[in-house]
Write an enzyme that holds these catalytic residues in place. Structure first.
Site, PDB file in Angstrom:
ATOM      1  CD  GLU A  92      12.334  60.776 -55.722  1.00  0.00           C
ATOM      2  OE1 GLU A  92      13.085  61.510 -55.065  1.00  0.00           O
ATOM      3  OE2 GLU A  92      11.216  60.434 -55.301  1.00  0.00           O
ATOM      4  CB  CYS A 105      10.516  50.308 -57.031  1.00  0.00           C
ATOM      5  SG  CYS A 105       8.947  51.172 -56.997  1.00  0.00           S
ATOM      6  CB  CYS A 112       0.041  59.841 -60.158  1.00  0.00           C
ATOM      7  SG  CYS A 112      -1.038  58.408 -60.409  1.00  0.00           S
ATOM      8  CB  CYS A 116      -4.525  57.177 -54.160  1.00  0.00           C
ATOM      9  SG  CYS A 116      -4.880  56.101 -55.566  1.00  0.00           S
ATOM     10  CB  CYS A 119      -0.488  58.043 -53.074  1.00  0.00           C
ATOM     11  SG  CYS A 119       0.954  57.956 -54.156  1.00  0.00           S
ATOM     12  CG  LEU A 218      -8.610  45.405 -52.837  1.00  0.00           C
ATOM     13  CD1 LEU A 218      -9.271  45.454 -54.200  1.00  0.00           C
ATOM     14  CD2 LEU A 218      -8.769  44.017 -52.228  1.00  0.00           C
ATOM     15  CB  CYS A 336       4.772  52.193 -50.600  1.00  0.00           C
ATOM     16  SG  CYS A 336       5.377  50.579 -50.967  1.00  0.00           S
TER      17      CYS A 336
HETATM   18  N1  SAH Z   1      -0.164  53.524 -59.416  1.00  0.00           N
HETATM   19  C1  SAH Z   1       0.240  52.187 -59.119  1.00  0.00           C
HETATM   20  C2  SAH Z   1       1.686  52.046 -58.668  1.00  0.00           C
HETATM   21  C3  SAH Z   1       2.243  53.061 -57.714  1.00  0.00           C
HETATM   22  S1  SAH Z   1       1.846  53.013 -56.003  1.00  0.00           S
HETATM   23  C4  SAH Z   1      -0.683  51.591 -58.104  1.00  0.00           C
HETATM   24  O1  SAH Z   1      -1.556  52.268 -57.606  1.00  0.00           O
HETATM   25  O2  SAH Z   1      -0.566  50.403 -57.831  1.00  0.00           O
HETATM   26  C5  SAH Z   1       2.644  51.648 -55.288  1.00  0.00           C
HETATM   27  C6  SAH Z   1       1.948  51.182 -54.002  1.00  0.00           C
HETATM   28  O3  SAH Z   1       2.173  52.095 -52.920  1.00  0.00           O
HETATM   29  C7  SAH Z   1       0.439  51.078 -54.155  1.00  0.00           C
HETATM   30  O4  SAH Z   1       0.017  49.833 -53.673  1.00  0.00           O
HETATM   31  C8  SAH Z   1      -0.083  52.174 -53.244  1.00  0.00           C
HETATM   32  O5  SAH Z   1      -1.343  51.850 -52.745  1.00  0.00           O
HETATM   33  C9  SAH Z   1       0.991  52.239 -52.191  1.00  0.00           C
HETATM   34  N2  SAH Z   1       1.059  53.510 -51.458  1.00  0.00           N
HETATM   35  C10 SAH Z   1       0.788  54.740 -51.907  1.00  0.00           C
HETATM   36  N3  SAH Z   1       0.971  55.645 -50.935  1.00  0.00           N
HETATM   37  C11 SAH Z   1       1.371  54.972 -49.839  1.00  0.00           C
HETATM   38  C12 SAH Z   1       1.752  55.361 -48.525  1.00  0.00           C
HETATM   39  N4  SAH Z   1       1.760  56.625 -48.158  1.00  0.00           N
HETATM   40  N5  SAH Z   1       2.122  54.399 -47.669  1.00  0.00           N
HETATM   41  C13 SAH Z   1       2.148  53.102 -48.044  1.00  0.00           C
HETATM   42  N6  SAH Z   1       1.827  52.680 -49.277  1.00  0.00           N
HETATM   43  C14 SAH Z   1       1.429  53.604 -50.167  1.00  0.00           C
END
Ligand code: SAH
Length: 345
Positions: A92, A105, A112, A116, A119, A218, A336
């Site tokens: 997407e 984006c 991935c 995390c 996510c 971060l 996000c």
């Molecule tokens: N892998 C890369 C880019 C993808 S994530 C990275 O980690 O930066 C893009 C952003 O979305 C990251 O800052 C991540 O911390 C944030 N993110 C992931 N899951 C989220 C959620 N459920 N709610 C809000 N932000 C989230």
């Protein structure tokens, strides 16, 4: 013989490809412009190239495209594109129109590997890397769509599905195509790469495509918490990550963006804000606060508005540039951390 997808090649690589076929190098620029500026998807269209060469090229090469399988538009104008890949996988991209300035984006991987905790993409693990062509084709397909209403894409953020620095072999050529004056002609200051913190790859990115923007997810201010919510931290703890940020070659007055997903009751206290400030204060910085977007099967909660406001104000009062991101596109699961393509558990 398998044909070469020309959209996997940077301009210098295309020159080499042509040379390898005994052709004149300067043809590369012409072909490159046809592909990225005229959006040519066949060699027949390339009318300033001889019929013979076009025929020969068609025998050894092709120009791929991505099929838009579905588009969803959110109440706030955010648009989510689902792209079908050749092997049946899907990724997407999300178009975010902010005051007439379109930010796109894009995704870098199917799934991935970084896992995390907060996510959604991470819960599916990695299926595969996207090719360079699949990365640039997301931009080209959406560009076609926005141009229908006379608009352009201004900013590219690599914040969709996947960890871009875990796929640098394909991401670096894609960025080179984006910023090539004969390619997609985007300014490097309008391209942002976001990472969870792969330290050696940050150095490589800085060496190989200097001047793009760097964003760091971060999300925690102590190793203890970060180890827990972002497994990558066990390999590259905060100290090493912040050193890599300090060493990243930033042009002129550019700043590192620190993204901070606020998880209700987990990392959203004033103590966290205080520690955050201390961690980043010796790096040219700006902060993006992202209130957690809830998704099924994940126990974290969004922060309260009061917690967001207090955190935001604490930083603003200390002269930090802060943006709190509104959850654009959350009604269509485009915010996000909510992207999943067609992945299934
Ligand atoms: N892998 C890369 C880019 C993808 S994530 C990275 O980690 O930066 C893009 C952003 O979305 C990251 O800052 C991540 O911390 C944030 N993110 C992931 N899951 C989220 C959620 N459920 N709610 C809000 N932000 C989230």
């Amino acid at each position: 013989m398998t044909k070469t997808d020309l959209k996997n090649l940077t301009l210098p690589a295309l020159e080499q490809f042509l040379q390898g076929q005994g052709k004149e190098r300067f043809r590369a620029t012409q072909i490159f412009k046809w592909i990225y500026q005229q959006d040519a998807r066949s060699f027949e269209e390339m009318t300033n190239i001889s019929k013979d060469l076009r025929r020969e090229l068609a025998e050894s090469a092709f120009i791929s495209d991505l099929e838009v399988e579905a588009v969803e538009e959110g109440g706030d104008g955010t648009k989510k594109y689902l792209f079908k890949l050749d092997d049946g996988q899907a990724v997407e991209s999300v178009l975010i129109p902010i005051e007439g300035r379109n930010t796109l984006c894009i995704s870098s991987q199917v799934g991935c590997a970084m896992a995390c905790e907060f996510c959604l993409t991470g819960t599916f693990r990695l299926t595969r890397n996207l090719t360079t062509a699949e990365i640039v084709n997301q931009i080209m397909a959406v560009r076609r769509d926005v141009r229908e209403s006379g608009e352009e894409i201004r900013n590219i953020v690599m914040m969709g599905m996947g960890e871009p620095l875990h796929n640098l072999d394909n991401v670096i050529p894609a960025i080179q195509i984006m910023i090539d004056g004969n390619g997609l002609q985007l300014s490097n200051r309008r391209v942002t790469v976001s990472t969870c913190g792969l330290v050696p790859e940050m150095a490589r990115l800085g060496r190989e495509v200097p001047n793009v923007n760097l964003a760091i997810s971060l999300n925690a201010t102590t190793d203890e918490l970060r180890n827990r919510i972002m497994p990558v931290n066990r390999r590259y703890p905060l100290k090493e990550l912040l050193r890599a940020c300090r060493e990243f070659p930033l042009p002129g007055r550019r700043k590192v963006t620190f993204e901070y997903v606020m998880l209700g009751g987990v990392n959203d206290s004033l103590e966290d804000a205080k520690r955050l400030l201390r961690l980043i204060s010796d790096i040219p910085n700006k902060v993006n606060l992202i209130p957690f977007n809830e998704h099924e099967g994940c126990d974290f909660k969004a922060p309260t508005q009061a917690a967001i406001d207090a955190f935001h104000t604490y930083l603003i009062d200390r002269h930090v540039t802060v943006i709190t991101r509104d959850s654009r596109g959350s009604d269509i699961s485009a915010a996000c951390g909510q992207l999943k393509g067609r992945l299934q558990k």
